[in-house]
Design a protein around this motif. Structure first.
Motif, PDB file in Angstrom:
ATOM      1  N   SER A 287       0.824  -1.224   0.000  1.00 20.04           N
ATOM      2  CA  SER A 287       0.000   0.000   0.000  1.00 20.04           C
ATOM      3  C   SER A 287       0.851   1.265   0.000  1.00 20.04           C
ATOM      4  CB  SER A 287      -0.950   0.019   1.207  1.00 20.04           C
ATOM      5  OG  SER A 287      -0.217   0.006   2.419  1.00 20.04           O
ATOM      6  N   ALA A 288       2.104   1.143   0.429  1.00 20.36           N
ATOM      7  CA  ALA A 288       2.986   2.310   0.477  1.00 20.36           C
ATOM      8  C   ALA A 288       3.781   2.494  -0.815  1.00 20.36           C
ATOM      9  CB  ALA A 288       3.949   2.174   1.655  1.00 20.36           C
ATOM     10  N   GLN A 289       3.590   1.599  -1.779  1.00 18.06           N
ATOM     11  CA  GLN A 289       4.381   1.642  -3.004  1.00 18.06           C
ATOM     12  C   GLN A 289       3.742   2.557  -4.061  1.00 18.06           C
ATOM     13  OE1 GLN A 289       7.292   0.196  -2.776  1.00 18.06           O
ATOM     14  NE2 GLN A 289       6.664  -0.587  -0.757  1.00 18.06           N
ATOM     15  N   PRO A 290       4.529   2.997  -5.038  1.00 21.10           N
ATOM     16  CA  PRO A 290       3.970   3.784  -6.146  1.00 21.10           C
ATOM     17  C   PRO A 290       2.856   3.001  -6.839  1.00 21.10           C
ATOM     18  CG  PRO A 290       6.360   3.833  -6.199  1.00 21.10           C
ATOM     19  CD  PRO A 290       5.989   2.818  -5.162  1.00 21.10           C
ATOM     20  N   LYS A 291       1.937   3.713  -7.456  1.00 24.65           N
ATOM     21  CA  LYS A 291       0.784   3.066  -8.086  1.00 24.65           C
ATOM     22  C   LYS A 291       1.200   2.029  -9.128  1.00 24.65           C
ATOM     23  CE  LYS A 291      -2.483   6.852  -7.336  1.00 24.65           C
ATOM     24  NZ  LYS A 291      -3.372   7.847  -7.973  1.00 24.65           N
ATOM     25  N   ALA A 292       2.253   2.323  -9.873  1.00 29.67           N
ATOM     26  CA  ALA A 292       2.701   1.379 -10.897  1.00 29.67           C
ATOM     27  C   ALA A 292       3.152   0.064 -10.282  1.00 29.67           C
ATOM     28  CB  ALA A 292       3.838   1.994 -11.711  1.00 29.67           C
ATOM     29  N   VAL A 293       3.769   0.126  -9.117  1.00 33.26           N
ATOM     30  CA  VAL A 293       4.212  -1.082  -8.425  1.00 33.26           C
ATOM     31  C   VAL A 293       3.012  -1.833  -7.874  1.00 33.26           C
ATOM     32  CG1 VAL A 293       5.570  -1.972  -6.490  1.00 33.26           C
ATOM     33  CG2 VAL A 293       6.461  -0.089  -7.890  1.00 33.26           C
ATOM     34  N   ARG A 294       2.043  -1.089  -7.353  1.00 30.45           N
ATOM     35  CA  ARG A 294       0.822  -1.731  -6.849  1.00 30.45           C
ATOM     36  C   ARG A 294       0.084  -2.451  -7.974  1.00 30.45           C
ATOM     37  NH1 ARG A 294      -2.311   2.933  -3.954  1.00 30.45           N
ATOM     38  NH2 ARG A 294      -0.582   4.301  -4.488  1.00 30.45           N
ATOM     39  N   ARG A 295       0.066  -1.853  -9.164  1.00 26.62           N
ATOM     40  CA  ARG A 295      -0.611  -2.499 -10.285  1.00 26.62           C
ATOM     41  C   ARG A 295       0.068  -3.818 -10.663  1.00 26.62           C
ATOM     42  NH1 ARG A 295      -1.473   2.958 -12.202  1.00 26.62           N
ATOM     43  NH2 ARG A 295       0.503   2.922 -13.363  1.00 26.62           N
ATOM     44  N   MET A 296       1.377  -3.898 -10.427  1.00 29.52           N
ATOM     45  CA  MET A 296       2.098  -5.135 -10.748  1.00 29.52           C
ATOM     46  C   MET A 296       1.910  -6.230  -9.713  1.00 29.52           C
ATOM     47  SD  MET A 296       5.811  -4.547 -12.514  1.00 29.52           S
ATOM     48  CE  MET A 296       6.422  -3.268 -11.398  1.00 29.52           C
ATOM     49  N   PHE A 297       1.905  -5.844  -8.420  1.00 30.79           N
ATOM     50  CA  PHE A 297       2.011  -6.872  -7.393  1.00 30.79           C
ATOM     51  C   PHE A 297       0.866  -6.930  -6.378  1.00 30.79           C
ATOM     52  CE2 PHE A 297       6.507  -5.770  -8.515  1.00 30.79           C
ATOM     53  CZ  PHE A 297       6.760  -6.930  -9.225  1.00 30.79           C
ATOM     54  N   ALA A 317       3.242 -12.367 -11.786  1.00 27.38           N
ATOM     55  CA  ALA A 317       4.239 -11.297 -11.856  1.00 27.38           C
ATOM     56  C   ALA A 317       5.215 -11.393 -10.678  1.00 27.38           C
ATOM     57  CB  ALA A 317       3.552  -9.940 -11.865  1.00 27.38           C
ATOM     58  N   TYR A 318       4.688 -11.665  -9.502  1.00 27.41           N
ATOM     59  CA  TYR A 318       5.534 -11.844  -8.319  1.00 27.41           C
ATOM     60  C   TYR A 318       6.493 -13.010  -8.534  1.00 27.41           C
ATOM     61  CZ  TYR A 318       6.897 -13.584  -3.709  1.00 27.41           C
ATOM     62  OH  TYR A 318       7.623 -14.065  -2.648  1.00 27.41           O
ATOM     63  N   GLN A 319       5.989 -14.118  -9.063  1.00 28.50           N
ATOM     64  CA  GLN A 319       6.826 -15.306  -9.242  1.00 28.50           C
ATOM     65  C   GLN A 319       7.957 -15.060 -10.242  1.00 28.50           C
ATOM     66  OE1 GLN A 319       6.755 -17.701  -7.284  1.00 28.50           O
ATOM     67  NE2 GLN A 319       4.743 -17.468  -6.314  1.00 28.50           N
ATOM     68  N   VAL A 320       7.690 -14.276 -11.276  1.00 26.54           N
ATOM     69  CA  VAL A 320       8.732 -13.959 -12.255  1.00 26.54           C
ATOM     70  C   VAL A 320       9.898 -13.246 -11.572  1.00 26.54           C
ATOM     71  CG1 VAL A 320       9.285 -12.467 -14.220  1.00 26.54           C
ATOM     72  CG2 VAL A 320       7.264 -13.930 -14.309  1.00 26.54           C
ATOM     73  N   VAL A 321       9.584 -12.232 -10.777  1.00 24.53           N
ATOM     74  CA  VAL A 321      10.648 -11.464 -10.124  1.00 24.53           C
ATOM     75  C   VAL A 321      11.276 -12.251  -8.982  1.00 24.53           C
ATOM     76  CG1 VAL A 321      11.212  -9.325  -8.904  1.00 24.53           C
ATOM     77  CG2 VAL A 321       9.564  -9.291 -10.788  1.00 24.53           C
ATOM     78  N   LYS A 322      10.478 -12.926  -8.188  1.00 22.32           N
ATOM     79  CA  LYS A 322      11.006 -13.663  -7.047  1.00 22.32           C
ATOM     80  C   LYS A 322      11.915 -14.809  -7.491  1.00 22.32           C
ATOM     81  CE  LYS A 322      11.572 -14.894  -2.784  1.00 22.32           C
ATOM     82  NZ  LYS A 322      12.424 -14.054  -1.894  1.00 22.32           N
ATOM     83  N   GLN A 323      11.504 -15.543  -8.512  1.00 22.97           N
ATOM     84  CA  GLN A 323      12.252 -16.731  -8.918  1.00 22.97           C
ATOM     85  C   GLN A 323      13.353 -16.446  -9.940  1.00 22.97           C
ATOM     86  OE1 GLN A 323       9.963 -20.348  -9.700  1.00 22.97           O
ATOM     87  NE2 GLN A 323       8.132 -19.364  -8.868  1.00 22.97           N
ATOM     88  N   VAL A 324      13.197 -15.369 -10.708  1.00 26.04           N
ATOM     89  CA  VAL A 324      14.166 -15.079 -11.772  1.00 26.04           C
ATOM     90  C   VAL A 324      14.883 -13.759 -11.543  1.00 26.04           C
ATOM     91  CG1 VAL A 324      14.521 -14.852 -14.267  1.00 26.04           C
ATOM     92  CG2 VAL A 324      12.747 -16.401 -13.397  1.00 26.04           C
ATOM     93  N   GLY A 325      14.123 -12.711 -11.243  1.00 21.12           N
ATOM     94  CA  GLY A 325      14.731 -11.410 -10.993  1.00 21.12           C
ATOM     95  C   GLY A 325      14.287 -10.340 -11.958  1.00 21.12           C
ATOM     96  N   SER A 326      14.779  -9.136 -11.768  1.00 25.97           N
ATOM     97  CA  SER A 326      14.515  -8.040 -12.705  1.00 25.97           C
ATOM     98  C   SER A 326      15.469  -8.178 -13.884  1.00 25.97           C
ATOM     99  CB  SER A 326      14.739  -6.693 -12.019  1.00 25.97           C
ATOM    100  OG  SER A 326      16.123  -6.494 -11.764  1.00 25.97           O
ATOM    101  N   TYR A 327      15.225  -7.410 -14.933  1.00 25.25           N
ATOM    102  CA  TYR A 327      16.108  -7.467 -16.104  1.00 25.25           C
ATOM    103  C   TYR A 327      17.539  -7.082 -15.724  1.00 25.25           C
ATOM    104  CZ  TYR A 327      18.145  -6.580 -20.669  1.00 25.25           C
ATOM    105  OH  TYR A 327      18.981  -6.604 -21.767  1.00 25.25           O
ATOM    106  N   GLY A 328      17.687  -5.998 -14.991  1.00 27.18           N
ATOM    107  CA  GLY A 328      19.016  -5.544 -14.599  1.00 27.18           C
ATOM    108  C   GLY A 328      19.726  -6.547 -13.707  1.00 27.18           C
ATOM    109  N   GLU A 329      18.969  -7.194 -12.848  1.00 29.77           N
ATOM    110  CA  GLU A 329      19.540  -8.204 -11.949  1.00 29.77           C
ATOM    111  C   GLU A 329      20.100  -9.376 -12.749  1.00 29.77           C
ATOM    112  OE1 GLU A 329      17.994 -10.677  -7.982  1.00 29.77           O
ATOM    113  OE2 GLU A 329      16.580  -9.556  -9.232  1.00 29.77           O
TER     114      GLU A 329
END
Length: 365
Positions: A287-297, A317-329
């Motif tokens: 709830s404290a995150q930017p709206k774009a982040v809230r829309r993702m997760f 979407a959560y599983q993609v980032v949690k299990q694989v990571g962001s593009y930069g990561e």
């Protein structure tokens, strides 16, 4: 554009000919059947992935940094993580990606024949390839360009000095066409050794059978490390083509959408500095995150709506980032400053669009 109803009316009124009306009616019926057939086809590959509970993904069998088996025989690298990204999004489990090493030409033939669901092996998107009904080019994961590697002992510092050289290149790839264009435009004579098998191609170059090795710049950096003496080889400064390296899938609207938007999640996560390490803290205080982040997760965010429409797990979407990571990561882990490649993404075309690169994250909303 006319609809069938509009076309029928127009033709009937033009001379009031019954035969024309009947022809138009038949055409509309045929069009309806085609639309119905097209709709039935959509999702069949996705259904196969779900029923088999695995996603078959093709990679280069020997490309350090991009795809190479580890000591346990499990493929690791930048490209392999996009196989896992797709499995995490569709099946909720990145480990359900069945990653198989295969040669370049065979990879596209296998996709067209339906022998794999997708490929993440540095395939350049081109017009004629994209026009092939058996393949779908979905998302560009790396922007590259073709170049040359030579033995340092050759004393060559520029591609303009390659007159009369023998060039080792991959049979069946765009490399050959690009070589013909570049050498032809510069009126430089050369000879090509077309070798499909990568191991044989590198052996030919490292043993001196070829004066030059031609491939994408990142592949040259990777292949150079396969030599017993990497410092004995130099990559020339010229970049002679544009090579958008793109994920390829079997044609399937649902699969293409799932892969495309999973990649956009990785880009958006990168944009907001969200990684596999901090995503749990992010979602715990959503709830404290930017709206774009809230829309993702968020549980009621845009990705939850997308999950329903695309037939994905609710938390895909959560599983993609949690299990694989962001593009930069993923980039930093396999190709960045702490790796043998030492690629500086910040000063490359693969940087985020906001930083002057070409990686543009589509909005998830």
């Amino acid at each position: 554009m006319y609809t069938c109803r509009e076309r029928s009316s127009s033709y009937v009124n033009f001379g009031n000919k019954l035969m024309t009306s009947l022809k138009v009616t038949a055409l509309c019926a045929t069009a309806a059947l085609l639309v119905t057939g097209s709709t039935a086809v959509a999702g069949q590959v996705m259904d196969d992935i779900k029923s088999s509970d695995e996603l078959v993904c093709l990679v280069n069998p020997k490309s350090p940094g991009f795809s190479v088996p580890d000591s346990q025989g499990v493929f690791q690298g930048f490209n392999t993580d996009f196989c896992r990204m797709a499995a995490a999004a569709i099946l909720g489990d990145a480990s359900k990606a069945d990653i198989r090493g295969i040669g370049f030409s065979d990879s596209m033939k296998t996709i067209v024949a339906g022998g794999a669901h997708m490929a993440s092996r540095s395939i350049t998107a081109t017009g004629t390839r994209d026009a092939d009904a058996g393949m779908a080019f979905v998302a560009t994961t790396f922007y590259d360009g073709q170049g040359f590697m030579v033995p340092s002992a050759l004393g060559v510092s520029s591609a303009s000095q390659l007159s009369g050289a023998t060039v080792c290149a991959e049979d069946g790839s765009t490399t050959l066409l690009t070589l013909a264009d570049w050498f032809g435009d510069h009126k430089i004579e050369y000879r090509v050794e077309n070798i499909a098998d990568k191991t044989a191609r590198l052996e030919a170059f490292f043993s001196g059978k070829c004066d030059v090795y031609a491939s994408d710049i990142t592949a040259l950096n990777s292949d150079r490390l396969l030599s017993d003496t990497p410092d004995a080889f130099t990559i020339l400064p010229e970049v002679i083509s544009a090579e958008p390296l793109t994920l390829v899938t079997q044609p399937d609207q649902d699969l293409e959408a799932a892969v495309f938007w999973a990649f956009q999640v990785m880009l958006n996560a990168d944009k907001y500095d969200i990684t596999s390490e901090n995503i749990d803290a992010i979602t715990a205080d959503i709830s404290a995150q930017p709206k774009a982040v809230r829309r993702m997760f968020a549980q009621d965010g845009a990705t939850a709506d997308m999950a329903t429409k695309l037939g994905l797990p609710a938390d895909w979407a959560y599983q993609v980032v949690k299990q694989v990571g962001s593009y930069g990561e993923v980039f930093d882990h396999h190709l960045g400053a702490e790796t043998p490649f030492k690629l500086d993404r910040a000063n490359s075309v693969n940087a985020d669009f906001a930083d002057g690169g070409l990686m543009y994250a589509y909005p998830i909303r």
